[in-house]
Structures are given as C-alpha cells and as structure tokens.
Write a protein that holds these residues in place. Sequence first.
Motif, PDB file in Angstrom:
ATOM      1  N   ALA A 117       0.824  -1.205   0.000  1.00 29.90           N
ATOM      2  CA  ALA A 117       0.000   0.000   0.000  1.00 29.90           C
ATOM      3  C   ALA A 117       0.862   1.261   0.000  1.00 29.90           C
ATOM      4  O   ALA A 117       0.346   2.363  -0.137  1.00 29.90           O
ATOM      5  CB  ALA A 117      -0.942   0.005   1.201  1.00 29.90           C
ATOM      6  N   LEU A 118       2.183   1.096   0.180  1.00 31.79           N
ATOM      7  CA  LEU A 118       3.100   2.239   0.077  1.00 31.79           C
ATOM      8  C   LEU A 118       3.700   2.237  -1.325  1.00 31.79           C
ATOM      9  O   LEU A 118       3.967   1.176  -1.886  1.00 31.79           O
ATOM     10  CB  LEU A 118       4.225   2.122   1.111  1.00 31.79           C
ATOM     11  CG  LEU A 118       3.802   2.186   2.579  1.00 31.79           C
ATOM     12  CD1 LEU A 118       4.970   1.804   3.481  1.00 31.79           C
ATOM     13  CD2 LEU A 118       3.293   3.572   2.932  1.00 31.79           C
ATOM     14  N   SER A 119       3.928   3.423  -1.874  1.00 30.74           N
ATOM     15  CA  SER A 119       4.528   3.500  -3.206  1.00 30.74           C
ATOM     16  C   SER A 119       5.940   2.919  -3.135  1.00 30.74           C
ATOM     17  O   SER A 119       6.559   2.869  -2.073  1.00 30.74           O
ATOM     18  CB  SER A 119       4.589   4.946  -3.676  1.00 30.74           C
ATOM     19  OG  SER A 119       5.505   5.672  -2.889  1.00 30.74           O
ATOM     20  N   ALA A 122       8.405   5.252  -1.696  1.00 34.99           N
ATOM     21  CA  ALA A 122       8.256   5.361  -0.239  1.00 34.99           C
ATOM     22  C   ALA A 122       8.880   4.141   0.438  1.00 34.99           C
ATOM     23  O   ALA A 122       9.551   4.260   1.467  1.00 34.99           O
ATOM     24  CB  ALA A 122       6.782   5.487   0.133  1.00 34.99           C
ATOM     25  N   ARG A 156       5.383  11.423   4.936  1.00 29.13           N
ATOM     26  CA  ARG A 156       4.131  10.957   4.351  1.00 29.13           C
ATOM     27  C   ARG A 156       3.935   9.474   4.551  1.00 29.13           C
ATOM     28  O   ARG A 156       2.837   9.019   4.865  1.00 29.13           O
ATOM     29  CB  ARG A 156       4.125  11.240   2.840  1.00 29.13           C
ATOM     30  CG  ARG A 156       3.718  12.624   2.524  1.00 29.13           C
ATOM     31  CD  ARG A 156       3.136  12.668   1.130  1.00 29.13           C
ATOM     32  NE  ARG A 156       2.856  14.039   0.773  1.00 29.13           N
ATOM     33  CZ  ARG A 156       2.996  14.538  -0.434  1.00 29.13           C
ATOM     34  NH1 ARG A 156       3.411  13.761  -1.419  1.00 29.13           N
ATOM     35  NH2 ARG A 156       2.704  15.782  -0.677  1.00 29.13           N
ATOM     36  N   LYS A 160       0.995   7.719   6.628  1.00 26.13           N
ATOM     37  CA  LYS A 160       0.048   6.756   6.080  1.00 26.13           C
ATOM     38  C   LYS A 160       0.024   5.481   6.925  1.00 26.13           C
ATOM     39  O   LYS A 160      -1.048   4.929   7.172  1.00 26.13           O
ATOM     40  CB  LYS A 160       0.387   6.409   4.626  1.00 26.13           C
ATOM     41  CG  LYS A 160      -0.588   5.374   4.078  1.00 26.13           C
ATOM     42  CD  LYS A 160      -0.614   5.263   2.594  1.00 26.13           C
ATOM     43  CE  LYS A 160      -1.651   4.215   2.193  1.00 26.13           C
ATOM     44  NZ  LYS A 160      -1.739   4.038   0.747  1.00 26.13           N
ATOM     45  N   ASP A 163      -2.108   6.604   9.942  1.00 27.84           N
ATOM     46  CA  ASP A 163      -3.500   6.967   9.682  1.00 27.84           C
ATOM     47  C   ASP A 163      -4.307   5.812   9.078  1.00 27.84           C
ATOM     48  O   ASP A 163      -5.468   5.616   9.407  1.00 27.84           O
ATOM     49  CB  ASP A 163      -3.573   8.171   8.733  1.00 27.84           C
ATOM     50  CG  ASP A 163      -3.068   9.447   9.393  1.00 27.84           C
ATOM     51  OD1 ASP A 163      -2.991   9.474  10.639  1.00 27.84           O
ATOM     52  OD2 ASP A 163      -2.738  10.402   8.674  1.00 27.84           O
ATOM     53  N   ALA A 164      -3.666   5.077   8.143  1.00 29.76           N
ATOM     54  CA  ALA A 164      -4.384   3.993   7.462  1.00 29.76           C
ATOM     55  C   ALA A 164      -4.246   2.677   8.226  1.00 29.76           C
ATOM     56  O   ALA A 164      -4.777   1.662   7.804  1.00 29.76           O
ATOM     57  CB  ALA A 164      -3.869   3.838   6.032  1.00 29.76           C
ATOM     58  N   HIS A 165      -3.513   2.688   9.343  1.00 25.97           N
ATOM     59  CA  HIS A 165      -3.284   1.477  10.141  1.00 25.97           C
ATOM     60  C   HIS A 165      -2.692   0.351   9.314  1.00 25.97           C
ATOM     61  O   HIS A 165      -3.225  -0.757   9.255  1.00 25.97           O
ATOM     62  CB  HIS A 165      -4.583   1.005  10.810  1.00 25.97           C
ATOM     63  CG  HIS A 165      -5.157   2.013  11.745  1.00 25.97           C
ATOM     64  ND1 HIS A 165      -4.643   2.251  12.983  1.00 25.97           N
ATOM     65  CD2 HIS A 165      -6.161   2.894  11.575  1.00 25.97           C
ATOM     66  CE1 HIS A 165      -5.317   3.232  13.568  1.00 25.97           C
ATOM     67  NE2 HIS A 165      -6.245   3.652  12.732  1.00 25.97           N
ATOM     68  N   ILE A 166      -1.590   0.663   8.632  1.00 24.86           N
ATOM     69  CA  ILE A 166      -0.842  -0.403   7.961  1.00 24.86           C
ATOM     70  C   ILE A 166      -0.268  -1.283   9.065  1.00 24.86           C
ATOM     71  O   ILE A 166       0.394  -0.796   9.972  1.00 24.86           O
ATOM     72  CB  ILE A 166       0.276   0.193   7.076  1.00 24.86           C
ATOM     73  CG1 ILE A 166      -0.353   0.867   5.857  1.00 24.86           C
ATOM     74  CG2 ILE A 166       1.273  -0.892   6.641  1.00 24.86           C
ATOM     75  CD1 ILE A 166       0.628   1.503   4.904  1.00 24.86           C
TER      76      ILE A 166
END
Lengths: 410, 116
Positions: A117-119, A122, A156, A160, A163-166
């Motif tokens: 889910a991370l680029s 990133a 960032r 993420k 915030d997105a709970h990876i």
Amino acid sequence: MTSPVDAVERAVREEFPRILATLVRVTGDVGLAEDAVQDAVERALQTWPRDGVPDEPRAWLTTAARRCAIDRARRESLRHGKETQAVWLQDPDPAPPPESVVRDDVLRLVFTCCHPALSTEAQVALSLRTLCGLTTAEVARALLIPEATASKRLTRAKQKIADAHIPYRVPSDAELPSRLRGVLATVYLVFNEGYAPSSGDTVVRQDLVDEAIRLGRLLRDLMPDEPGVLGLLALMLLLDCRRAARTAADGSALRLADQRRHAWDARMAAEGVALVAEGVRRTPVTPDPYVVQAAIAGCHALAPSYEETDWDAIVSWYDVLLTIDASPAARLGRAAAIAERDGAAAGLAEVQAIDGLDHHAWWHGAQAELLHRLGRDDEALVERGQAERLGLNAAALRTLDASLAAPPSR
Amino acid sequence: MPQYAALIYSTDLEPSDPRFAAMMPGYNAFGHEAEAVIRGGAALYNNATATTVRVQGGKGGDVVTTDGPYADTKEALTGFYLIEAADLDEAVVWAAKIPAAYDGGCVEVRPVVDFG
C-alpha cells in the motif's frame, strides 16, 4: 583506536533496525519510535565520549529510547490535555527483550516498510531509513533527491502507516509469497540503482550497492529458508564481487570480457556460489527467479576466463529463467549468451526477435555491438545513435564506443 | 426508505489544517438542518492516505494494491461502504470482495478521521 563518536555511530548503524523495531512494537507508532531512537542516539553521542561506550550498546540505546518515547508521549498528552493510560508508559526499564522477540520485531518492520500500500519510492526511502539506519540526509544523498523531498517522502509514508493502520505484522502463510516478492523487489531496486545507475555519469554507486547487500543479509538472517532471499543475496554478491574490475582507469565501464578476473573478490564470489547451491537445494518445484539469475552470475564467477565460460550452462539457465520470467531483459540475456556460444549472427537474430524493446536504449546498444562484430559498421552506427537518443547511461555509452572502435574480436 | 451516500469533493486538506476546522461550522449547520435525513457519513483523511485495490483476472484473481487515490477521471467515485477492520490488510480483504474491485473498476480504501 576508534573514537567514542565512531563507536556510537557503528553501534547505531548495526543496532538501529533492532532498536527501532522494538520501539515500534512497544509504542505501536513508527514515527514516535523513530523520534525516540533519534533522541537516544543524540544522548549517546553526548554521554558515551565522556563515560565510555557501555558493554551492551543495544540494551543502553533501547532503554534510553524507551524513556525518550515515554517523555514524548507524556508531553504530547499534556499538550492535548488528554490522559493516556497506555501500559508501556508505566514501565520505563523492563528487561531487554530476548533475541527471538527482537528478530520477530525486525521481521515485522521489514513487512511494514515494504507494504504494497506504500509506493515503491516510499518503500525504498523507508527501508533505507529504518532498516539500514541512514539519516534523512543520507537517504537524500543515496537517492539523489533534495533533503526536503526525502524528509517529506518519509513523513508521508509514516503518516500513512499511522493513519491507514498499515499493520506491523508478518503476513500469513497464504500471503507470504507475494508479500516477500515485494520486499525482494524493493531491495533489488536499491541494488540496481547502485549497480547500474539509471542516471548520472558513474558506472557504479557503491553506497547503494552496500546498503542493498546489508538489507539482503538482514533478510537472510530473518528468513534463512526462503530460496528467493538466498537467491537475491547470492545474485547481489556475485555481481558486486566484480566491483574492482568493472571500471577502467578512465572511469568507463568494462565489459565482462575485458575485466581482469583476478581483481574479482574471490571470497564474495565463493559466498555467492554457496548461497546459490543452498537456494537451489531449498527450491521446491517452481524455480525462483533470483536463484536462477544468481546461478547465471555464478557460472561467470566460476569461469577462469571469459573464453572458458560454460556458455552451454548459461544458455540452459536462461531457458529455465524464461519458463518463469519471459521478460525482454531475460530474453536479451539469453541472446547475448547465444552470441557467445553460436556466434554473433545467431545472437543478433535472437536479439532482433525480441518484441517490444524498440524504446529501450540497451536493446539498440546490444545490436550495435553484434553488428560491429559481423563487420556491418554502418548499421552498427545507426543502432548506436538510437541507443544514445534513448538515453543510454554516459558510462555505458563510452564502453559501447570503445568496443565499436576496436577491431571486431569475435 | 432508500439511503444515499453523499461523497464530498473539496480542497484536499489534512485534519490539522486550519482551513479544515474553518469548514466545520458550515458542515455543522448543514448537519443540523438535515438532521432528520442523515443516516451516516464521515469526514475522510486527505488524498495522501489512500490505497487503491484491484483484482486482476476476474473474481478470485490476483489482488493488486497501489499507493494513493484512484486518480483516473474515466470512473468517478460512485459510492462507499463503511467497513470496520483491525488494520489496512483486513480492510483490503473486504475491499477486494466488493464487485467493483473485480468487475473492471476499483475500490479506494481510506481511513476515517476519529474525532473522539
């Protein structure tokens, strides 16, 4: 004698992922953990030169980072006027976690940093920061980007994750193969950007190569049974063992045929070959692409000279590779091996039969070289021009020009 | 009675941005005015926190995730579910079961602001 500052820096580089991973587990917050470890490092830089390096630097840094995290969390909750009841805040000095727990912590951190889910960019920046222990400024230098850009990219990514709970967790057995492929791809990307820079004027960017191998070793320690992990580390070692022989005195890249093999790092090569064998042994049914590519690099490492290379074996390994990865790059590699085994005409026919590479500089470069070997220099120059227009790396272009200027050898 | 989701497109703001707070009175006023008809809804974190999911090769195929919002304008945002999940991985598993994910579209999973 090393200075205390060196000792701090070395301990930090070695232990950073372990300390950070422990703090991430304890606090559940990558950003807070990283800030706290940074605080602890600064504290060590102040006190160690005065008091000496402690016997167990990791334990010292972990405890210091834990206390810094508690300070930061308490300040934060005061600022928001909220009382936090987190259990970890109550006990600043628990017993240091056992090695197996630390190992699992680092493994979780690997999968968090390389989460799909991370680029990709990133993932690369985060891996260099958290798993290699580079500072933000060092990450920026490694990736040839401004420090502000690196800082923003890292912030960032951490934002993420929060915030997105990876999740901070090792994937289930069902997900593991695909998630591991992502991790390996990220590490190999770092390696390739160092081994064959896509931009700039240098043949190799050793700093990135070293970081990639450091990551490869970390993964091997964490997942010693995974063929892909063994294959990737083997591949990187077998390519990097040529380090001292890859560049000519004038800074241009030397082709494999022109490298002085006694300058290859024999210990690195031997380690790579042993890892290939281990990778093949652990391969269940479907071969792993990294193991196969490492096997090809291993054939080169085992050949006493370019002329004595076992091209039959290399073509066979490419045939195996094409069953799992029919990419144009793999087909181009096979074509080059065919050119050595069966002659330039056969190689050229193979190269030209590959579709979809018209916009790739190195496809044209490969044709230029084979056309020159066949004495078709006018056509070779046209292909060389295409390679340059399509942005062939300056060092690679110098190498190509040198071989086009030499009499056709084979 | 049918329910409808209203998806709001406005300036991409972090919740900490002062302009985010400045919008609140307007939304609060709308909330009061429409109180009798609102059944659910949420304020979302900014674009940089999004994950896009796609299943290649039809239902049960490969789940592919990418970073960021689905930016292509060919397909517009057409609806949303509020899913409770332990973490992003669990949310992605649910998102991949939504027909749009395997019928040629995609599902954007984005964390919801907790005002608690």
